[in-house]
Motif scaffolding. Structure first.
Motif, PDB file in Angstrom:
ATOM      1  N   PRO A 124       0.761  -1.354   0.090  1.00 51.94           N
ATOM      2  CA  PRO A 124       0.117   0.060  -0.067  1.00 51.94           C
ATOM      3  C   PRO A 124       0.632   1.070   0.220  1.00 51.94           C
ATOM      4  N   LYS A 125       0.290   2.258  -0.514  1.00 47.83           N
ATOM      5  CA  LYS A 125       1.162   3.615  -0.431  1.00 47.83           C
ATOM      6  C   LYS A 125       0.919   4.031   0.678  1.00 47.83           C
ATOM      7  N   TRP A 126       1.860   4.838   1.156  1.00 45.09           N
ATOM      8  CA  TRP A 126       1.731   5.327   2.827  1.00 45.09           C
ATOM      9  C   TRP A 126       0.830   6.649   2.839  1.00 45.09           C
ATOM     10  N   ALA A 127       0.774   7.596   1.496  1.00 42.87           N
ATOM     11  CA  ALA A 127      -0.195   8.391   1.502  1.00 42.87           C
ATOM     12  C   ALA A 127      -1.726   7.875   1.509  1.00 42.87           C
ATOM     13  N   ASP A 128      -1.952   6.778   1.613  1.00 45.77           N
ATOM     14  CA  ASP A 128      -3.163   6.169   1.571  1.00 45.77           C
ATOM     15  C   ASP A 128      -3.975   5.986   3.107  1.00 45.77           C
ATOM     16  N   PHE A 129      -2.869   6.122   4.021  1.00 49.22           N
ATOM     17  CA  PHE A 129      -3.076   5.845   5.220  1.00 49.22           C
ATOM     18  C   PHE A 129      -2.794   7.005   6.294  1.00 49.22           C
ATOM     19  N   HIS A 130      -3.714   6.920   7.303  1.00 55.45           N
ATOM     20  CA  HIS A 130      -3.352   8.139   8.284  1.00 55.45           C
ATOM     21  C   HIS A 130      -2.326   7.610   9.488  1.00 55.45           C
ATOM     22  N   ASP A 131      -2.408   6.305   9.550  1.00 53.37           N
ATOM     23  CA  ASP A 131      -1.623   5.564  10.680  1.00 53.37           C
ATOM     24  C   ASP A 131      -0.564   4.795  10.110  1.00 53.37           C
ATOM     25  N   PRO A 132       0.808   4.876  10.013  1.00 52.71           N
ATOM     26  CA  PRO A 132       1.700   3.898   9.238  1.00 52.71           C
ATOM     27  C   PRO A 132       1.579   2.507   9.764  1.00 52.71           C
ATOM     28  N   LEU A 133       0.861   2.253  10.716  1.00 50.97           N
ATOM     29  CA  LEU A 133       0.786   0.897  11.146  1.00 50.97           C
ATOM     30  C   LEU A 133      -0.350   0.140  10.361  1.00 50.97           C
ATOM     31  N   ASP A 134      -1.272   0.877  10.064  1.00 50.72           N
ATOM     32  CA  ASP A 134      -2.339   0.180   9.105  1.00 50.72           C
ATOM     33  C   ASP A 134      -1.969   0.030   7.834  1.00 50.72           C
ATOM     34  N   ALA A 135      -0.819   0.668   7.390  1.00 50.74           N
ATOM     35  CA  ALA A 135      -0.199   0.414   6.092  1.00 50.74           C
ATOM     36  C   ALA A 135       0.555  -0.943   6.161  1.00 50.74           C
ATOM     37  N   ILE A 136       1.126  -1.212   7.148  1.00 49.04           N
ATOM     38  CA  ILE A 136       1.952  -2.501   7.520  1.00 49.04           C
ATOM     39  C   ILE A 136       0.896  -3.835   7.550  1.00 49.04           C
ATOM     40  N   GLN A 137      -0.303  -3.451   8.338  1.00 50.34           N
ATOM     41  CA  GLN A 137      -1.495  -4.395   8.534  1.00 50.34           C
ATOM     42  C   GLN A 137      -2.101  -4.639   7.497  1.00 50.34           C
ATOM     43  N   ALA A 138      -2.348  -3.719   6.635  1.00 46.28           N
ATOM     44  CA  ALA A 138      -3.451  -4.149   5.699  1.00 46.28           C
ATOM     45  C   ALA A 138      -3.075  -5.303   4.801  1.00 46.28           C
ATOM     46  N   ARG A 139      -2.022  -5.672   4.306  1.00 49.06           N
ATOM     47  CA  ARG A 139      -1.487  -6.574   3.743  1.00 49.06           C
ATOM     48  C   ARG A 139      -1.857  -7.978   4.159  1.00 49.06           C
ATOM     49  N   PHE A 140      -2.024  -7.952   5.545  1.00 47.19           N
ATOM     50  CA  PHE A 140      -2.018  -9.405   6.179  1.00 47.19           C
ATOM     51  C   PHE A 140      -3.623  -9.304   6.827  1.00 47.19           C
ATOM     52  N   ARG A 141      -4.104  -8.350   6.396  1.00 49.97           N
ATOM     53  CA  ARG A 141      -5.606  -8.335   6.880  1.00 49.97           C
ATOM     54  C   ARG A 141      -6.562  -9.746   6.938  1.00 49.97           C
ATOM     55  N   ALA A 142      -6.220 -10.113   5.493  1.00 46.58           N
ATOM     56  CA  ALA A 142      -6.966 -11.418   5.018  1.00 46.58           C
ATOM     57  C   ALA A 142      -6.673 -12.723   5.539  1.00 46.58           C
ATOM     58  N   THR A 143      -5.184 -12.537   6.086  1.00 44.55           N
ATOM     59  CA  THR A 143      -4.749 -13.891   6.952  1.00 44.55           C
ATOM     60  C   THR A 143      -5.046 -13.771   8.327  1.00 44.55           C
ATOM     61  N   ARG A 144      -5.482 -12.804   8.803  1.00 44.39           N
ATOM     62  CA  ARG A 144      -5.639 -12.688  10.368  1.00 44.39           C
ATOM     63  C   ARG A 144      -6.864 -13.534  10.932  1.00 44.39           C
TER      64      ARG A 144
END
Length: 178
Positions: free
Chosen positions: A83-103
């Protein structure tokens, strides 16, 4: 040769020109090469911020300077696009977005489950959203099934019985079933 006037030593170390020209999109900037003694002298008096306004200095010193640009460390070679950093307000969401489907699946009531709780639920054969009543009923059913007194003295299920008892003891104290 060293670019310091009057020095005949080899110029092995790169240093920016005194004019203050910095690298930009037009290239890496202008450099000169100095010997060890002269580069040490240059480093002692070099000021990166010379010639900058207060706003430019503040922009260079902000904690997230440079994060708005993508770098090779975030390239998508062999994986889906990050994900692009500009798409998120919180950088942690950028890291977690990729793995949300496997949670792992969350409970509908929002109560937390640890990894041990999830393992215990699998031992008992219960879903993530099971309540305390379903937990007690399933425990009673499995104890009746595996207990030697109910199996005509067959002790081959003692290991399974012990796992069921341990799972129930863990889950009845878990915050999700309190």
């Amino acid at each position: 040769m060293c670019s310091a006037p009057g020095c005949s030593q080899p110029g092995e170390f790169r240093a920016p020109l005194e004019s203050g020209h910095r690298s930009d999109f037009d290239g890496p900037g202008d450099w000169r090469f100095l010997c060890l003694d002269h580069v040490r002298e240059f480093n002692q008096r070099y000021n990166f911020f010379s010639g900058m306004t207060a706003e430019e200095i503040a922009a260079q010193q902000r904690p997230y300077a440079g994060w708005e640009r993508e770098t090779r460390a975030f390239s998508a070679a062999g994986a889906d696009l990050p994900p692009k950093w500009a798409d998120f307000h919180d950088p942690l969401d950028a890291i977690q977005a990729r793995f949300r489907a496997t949670r792992p699946e969350e409970r509908k009531d929002g109560r937390p489950l640890s990894g041990e709780d999830r393992t215990a639920l699998k031992v008992l054969g219960l879903e993530v959203d099971a309540d305390r009543r379903a937990l007690r009923e399933r425990y009673s059913e499995l104890v009746r099934r595996y207990h030697p007194d109910r199996n005509g003295g067959d002790r081959s299920h003692e290991g399974a019985l012990q796992k069921v008892i341990e799972a129930y003891q863990l889950l009845r104290k878990a915050p999700a079933f309190a």
